[in-house]
Design a protein around this motif. Structure first.
Motif, PDB file in Angstrom:
ATOM      1  N   ASN A 149      -2.318  -5.331  -1.698  1.00 16.70           N
ATOM      2  CA  ASN A 149      -1.420  -4.601  -2.377  1.00 16.70           C
ATOM      3  C   ASN A 149      -1.011  -3.310  -1.259  1.00 16.70           C
ATOM      4  O   ASN A 149      -0.434  -2.860  -1.682  1.00 16.70           O
ATOM      5  CB  ASN A 149      -2.741  -3.152  -3.338  1.00 16.70           C
ATOM      6  N   LEU A 150      -2.421  -3.586  -0.617  1.00 18.83           N
ATOM      7  CA  LEU A 150      -1.888  -2.677   1.158  1.00 18.83           C
ATOM      8  C   LEU A 150      -0.158  -2.998   1.683  1.00 18.83           C
ATOM      9  O   LEU A 150       0.046  -2.313   2.031  1.00 18.83           O
ATOM     10  CB  LEU A 150      -2.925  -2.387   1.568  1.00 18.83           C
ATOM     11  N   PHE A 151      -0.297  -4.097   1.466  1.00 15.03           N
ATOM     12  CA  PHE A 151       1.362  -4.917   1.793  1.00 15.03           C
ATOM     13  C   PHE A 151       1.892  -4.217   1.301  1.00 15.03           C
ATOM     14  O   PHE A 151       3.195  -3.966   1.994  1.00 15.03           O
ATOM     15  CB  PHE A 151       0.835  -6.426   2.489  1.00 15.03           C
ATOM     16  N   PHE A 152       1.980  -4.469   0.153  1.00 20.35           N
ATOM     17  CA  PHE A 152       3.105  -4.150  -0.636  1.00 20.35           C
ATOM     18  C   PHE A 152       3.227  -2.522  -0.304  1.00 20.35           C
ATOM     19  O   PHE A 152       4.859  -2.542  -0.378  1.00 20.35           O
ATOM     20  CB  PHE A 152       3.266  -4.997  -1.903  1.00 20.35           C
ATOM     21  N   ALA A 153       2.272  -1.836  -0.718  1.00 15.81           N
ATOM     22  CA  ALA A 153       2.522  -0.180  -0.710  1.00 15.81           C
ATOM     23  C   ALA A 153       3.668  -0.062   0.866  1.00 15.81           C
ATOM     24  O   ALA A 153       4.206   0.589   0.792  1.00 15.81           O
ATOM     25  CB  ALA A 153       1.223  -0.124  -0.332  1.00 15.81           C
TER      26      ALA A 153
END
Length: 297
Positions: A149-153
């Motif tokens: 989720n952090l990567f895509f955010a």
């Protein structure tokens, strides 16, 4: 002058040839798994299970227990006075037991058949270890989700920044044209002010998106355990999963708990099964089994 221009051109060419190192989402997940403290518990859990199984197997070894006891009594068994008087008249004297008594004993037991208790205990131990491992897998899966989720955010924030910058460039180009038209009397000041307000709003969105991207990147660095400022996040390929089967670790955890309950039920059933074993006892002390031999004449 020419030397400075050539040097400047070489520096520009050299700087444009340097590219940031790329990191994929799989690499971030792998680094996060290696950095997460819970991973170190796997080896500790396996070692604990091996020790527990070893202790269960030791139940089949001969069990030897030793004991020692010494007492000093103020009153000890003695013959009645009438009987003592009769024995004295016959020329015999019995003083009775001594007040200091001792005993050294040894017990030896060997388990022959335990009714399946040890096997059930091993199954319970293995099932319990599997449940704990599945519980850790569930937590690590949640870590994987957070990292993804952090990567895509971060990717989304960076794309928003690029899109807003392109929009600002387009609006500034239109703003220059509109200001020229205003000077020529073919546009109104309100149109120019409205376009400038749109530019300010989008620039504020760029600042907010950049702040969000920096925050997400710092949190991702905590999970990964490395500095990602010099890394460029690679966009993952849009590929569909090969199988639609669910691989959620929670399902394995539920199945493991069911197996643990079944193993516990089998262990409980063994409590009513007779056990077979051998034992031997020996001791040396005073007084012994032959009471009359211990009487002092």
């Amino acid at each position: 002058m020419y030397k400075s221009i050539i040097t400047l051109m070489l520096l520009c060419m050299f700087s444009t040839g340097i590219k940031a190192e790329v990191i994929t989402i799989e690499q971030c997940v792998e680094k996060a798994m290696e950095n997460y403290p819970l991973v170190r518990k796997y080896d500790l859990l396996a070692s604990t299970c091996d020790i527990a199984l070893s202790d269960i197997n030791k139940g089949w070894l001969p069990q030897i227990n030793t004991s020692a006891q010494i007492t000093a009594q103020n009153v000890v068994p003695s013959f009645p006075e009438v009987l003592s008087g009769m024995l004295s008249q016959m020329g015999q004297s019995f003083e009775g037991l001594g007040k200091f008594q001792y005993k050294i004993g040894i017990d030896l037991s060997q388990n022959i058949w335990d009714g399946g208790v040890s096997q059930a205990q091993r199954q319970v131990q293995k099932a319990d270890m599997k449940v704990q491992q599945d519980a850790m897998d569930v937590e690590l899966y949640q870590v994987r989700q957070r990292v993804e989720n952090l990567f895509f955010a971060i990717l989304l924030s960076e794309e928003q920044i690029k899109l807003n910058r392109n929009t600002v460039s387009l609006l500034r180009s239109n703003l220059d044209k509109l200001q020229s038209m205003l000077q020529n009397g073919t546009a109104m000041q309100s149109d120019v002010d409205m376009l400038q307000a749109q530019v300010l709003v989008i620039e504020q969105n760029i600042v907010m998106a950049q702040s969000s991207a920096d925050g997400y990147r710092k949190v991702l660095e905590i999970f990964v355990g490395a500095n990602l400022n010099d890394y460029e996040l690679e966009k993952p390929s849009m590929s569909l999963p090969e199988s639609s089967d669910s691989n959620r670790p929670e399902l394995n955890l539920f199945e493991g708990k069911l197996r643990l309950v079944e193993a516990g039920q089998r262990l409980s059933d063994t409590s009513i099964i007779p056990k077979i074993g051998l034992f031997a006892q020996a001791y040396y002390g005073y007084p012994g089994y032959d009471y009359f031999r211990e009487i002092q004449l």
